[in-house]
Design an enzyme around this catalytic site. Structure first.
Site, PDB file in Angstrom:
ATOM      1  CD  GLU A 233      -7.554   8.107 -10.029  1.00 41.97           C
ATOM      2  OE1 GLU A 233      -8.428   7.370 -10.820  1.00 41.97           O
ATOM      3  OE2 GLU A 233      -7.355   8.077  -8.988  1.00 41.97           O
TER       4      GLU A 233
ATOM      5  CG  ASP B 280      -6.380   1.965  -7.736  1.00 43.12           C
ATOM      6  OD1 ASP B 280      -5.599   1.092  -7.175  1.00 43.12           O
ATOM      7  OD2 ASP B 280      -6.595   3.208  -7.373  1.00 43.12           O
TER       8      ASP B 280
ATOM      9  CB  SER C 296     -11.746   6.576  -9.488  1.00 45.42           C
ATOM     10  OG  SER C 296     -12.053   7.058  -8.193  1.00 45.42           O
TER      11      SER C 296
ATOM     12  CB  SER D   2     -23.824   7.974 -13.363  1.00 41.48           C
ATOM     13  OG  SER D   2     -23.772   7.043 -12.418  1.00 41.48           O
TER      14      SER D   2
ATOM     15  CE1 TYR E 241      -3.000   7.312  -2.686  1.00 43.92           C
ATOM     16  CE2 TYR E 241      -2.178   9.143  -3.792  1.00 43.92           C
ATOM     17  CZ  TYR E 241      -2.418   7.811  -3.794  1.00 43.92           C
ATOM     18  OH  TYR E 241      -1.779   6.913  -4.493  1.00 43.92           O
TER      19      TYR E 241
ATOM     20  CD  GLU F 241      -2.985  -0.809  -0.149  1.00 42.74           C
ATOM     21  OE1 GLU F 241      -2.922  -0.772  -1.085  1.00 42.74           O
ATOM     22  OE2 GLU F 241      -3.254  -1.811   0.535  1.00 42.74           O
ATOM     23  CG  HIS F 242      -0.278   5.078   0.514  1.00 39.65           C
ATOM     24  ND1 HIS F 242      -0.495   6.014   0.220  1.00 39.65           N
ATOM     25  CD2 HIS F 242      -1.500   4.458   0.952  1.00 39.65           C
ATOM     26  CE1 HIS F 242      -1.839   6.552   0.501  1.00 39.65           C
ATOM     27  NE2 HIS F 242      -2.447   5.412   0.928  1.00 39.65           N
TER      28      HIS F 242
HETATM   29  C1  GLA Z   1      -5.287   4.390  -4.041  1.00 39.79           C
HETATM   30  C2  GLA Z   1      -4.532   4.825  -5.151  1.00 39.79           C
HETATM   31  C3  GLA Z   1      -3.237   3.862  -5.699  1.00 39.79           C
HETATM   32  C4  GLA Z   1      -2.314   3.603  -4.260  1.00 39.79           C
HETATM   33  C5  GLA Z   1      -3.176   2.978  -3.203  1.00 39.79           C
HETATM   34  C6  GLA Z   1      -2.570   2.764  -2.101  1.00 39.79           C
HETATM   35  O1  GLA Z   1      -5.911   3.192  -4.433  1.00 39.79           O
HETATM   36  O2  GLA Z   1      -5.479   5.028  -6.489  1.00 39.79           O
HETATM   37  O3  GLA Z   1      -2.643   4.579  -6.604  1.00 39.79           O
HETATM   38  O4  GLA Z   1      -1.425   4.436  -3.961  1.00 39.79           O
HETATM   39  O5  GLA Z   1      -4.361   4.024  -3.126  1.00 39.79           O
HETATM   40  O6  GLA Z   1      -1.844   1.553  -2.199  1.00 39.79           O
END
Ligand code: GLA
Length: 403
Positions: free
Chosen positions: A179, A191, A142, A81, A244, A47-48
């Site tokens: 995005e 994602d 998204s 939508s 974020y 994550e991140h």
């Molecule tokens: C969101 C972002 C991803 C990633 C995650 C954390 O989903 O869109 O790019 O950074 O957070 O892992």
């Protein structure tokens, strides 16, 4: 995935797509040229790490976003939508810029902008969206909208982007630009990669240090009597709201202070001496999370590939603690979901995705599903949190044409 589940998943995708054709016809007075869909995702671990040139391991889920679309003769993008009735948006390809598409529509219109920027001949579209990835759940609604739009655009404008992996990777890049630059969310690429490159019954090992193809890791738990439970806490989660981006900036500050090309460049064995060179405790904790989390992805892949799934217990525990204490992206609801699942016998559990609300995942024995579900529901009720949405998933396939 067993045959019955697969049949059921196919059926319901077809049913959703067919009904979206009717919605499109009612909205715009003509049939769409087709219907496309893209999946949401959970991230097993990492994550991140994507924007730190690191590793992550997402799995596409059978909750998908569907778009019905048809070309227009002009350069307008008209989007409606099912989830936001009465909020049809129209944007011109000539004027689209950050903020111009307005909220959720930016994720769709931004992709057409990005494809045009990449040199493709794009025109206007009429689009109707049926987003079945719960919004704000941290399950990538998204990216699902971006990638379903990209799938529609490549077919309708004959760009052939879905045919092979290199075409799909070009679409990933366009969706990331949409995005970052039009929707204004400074996310990495996990994602969009999950939505466009996944395959059924596999997790996707993504390496963001350079331009690497994804590595597919077998992820089929049914034969082991296991499954993944998604626990959507329904606690607020938005990636455009600053938290974020703040984490991302802290990582960039640490990179500058350390004079390294990225946090990926820090070997775990050098972590302590590297941390000592940083100017604040906050930066030390952020960097410790990223470096240890990347190492945990390697460990998790080894556990999955060798079939030693018991090893996931400690790896997920350490990951969740690192996100809670060092990266500070968890919240009371996520901690409660994870702690309750673990206390009720989940093999492994951690929050997933961007954090600050959203979802957690647990690897559980199918036989204990009801016990764990009701324990989490009871714990949320006792804490007076919103009722969580709990569902199990199998690893799904990528963005595709449905009709
Ligand atoms: C969101 C972002 C991803 C990633 C995650 C954390 O989903 O869109 O790019 O950074 O957070 O892992």
């Amino acid at each position: 995935m067993n045959a019955n589940n697969a049949d059921h998943a196919e059926d319901s995708r077809r049913v959703i797509a067919t009904s979206l054709v009717d919605t499109f016809r009612a909205a715009y007075g003509a049939d769409p040229s087709g219907v496309w869909s893209a999946p949401g995702r959970v991230n097993l671990i990492g994550e991140h790490t994507d924007y730190n040139h690191g590793l992550c391991l997402p799995v596409a889920i059978p909750r998908r976003t569907f778009v019905a679309a048809r070309r227009r003769a002009d350069r307008q993008i008209r989007i409606a939508s099912i989830q936001v009735p009465g909020e049809e948006r129209t944007v011109s390809l000539d004027t689209i810029a950050q903020g111009s598409a307005g909220g959720w529509a930016a994720y769709s219109a931004g992709v057409l902008w990005a494809l045009e920027q990449a040199g493709h001949a794009i025109g206007g579209l009429d689009v109707v969206v049926d987003g079945r990835v719960p919004l704000g759940s941290g399950l990538s609604s998204s990216a699902a909208l971006e990638c379903a739009t990209a799938a529609a655009a490549v077919d309708l404008f004959e760009l052939r982007g879905l045919d092979d992996e290199s075409g799909r990777r070009r679409l990933v890049a366009a969706c990331i630009r949409a995005e970052n630059e039009i929707a204004g969310a400074p996310t990495g690429g996990m994602d969009q990669s999950a939505a466009l490159l996944s395959a059924p019954d596999t997790a996707l090992l993504l390496d963001f240090d350079g331009d690497h193809p994804p590595h597919r890791v077998p992820f089929e738990l049914t034969a082991r009597g296991l499954e993944v439970l998604v626990m959507n806490t329904r606690a607020a989660h938005a990636l455009g709201d600053g938290q974020y981006g703040n984490r991302r900036q802290e990582c960039e500050t640490a990179v500058r202070e350390l004079g390294v090309p990225s946090l990926r460049a820090i070997a775990p064995v050098d972590l302590d001496t590297t941390l000592a060179r940083l100017s604040s405790d906050v930066l030390r904790r952020r960097v410790r999370h990223v470096v240890t989390e990347i190492a945990r992805v390697v460990d998790a892949v080894a556990a999955l590939e060798s079939g030693e799934l018991d090893r996931l217990t400690g790896i997920f525990d350490a990951s969740h603690a690192s996100m809670r204490d060092d990266y500070e992206i968890s919240c009371a609801e996520l901690d409660l979901a994870v702690d309750t699942a673990r206390a009720t016998g989940a093999l492994a559990a951690r929050m997933t995705g961007g954090g600050f609300g959203g979802s957690a995942i647990a690897v559980i024995e199918t036989a204990r599903r009801e016990e764990i579900r009701s324990a989490v529901e009871r714990a949320f009720e006792a804490a007076r949190f919103r009722e969580p949405e709990l569902f199990t998933i199998t690893a799904d396939g990528p963005a595709a044409r449905e009709l």
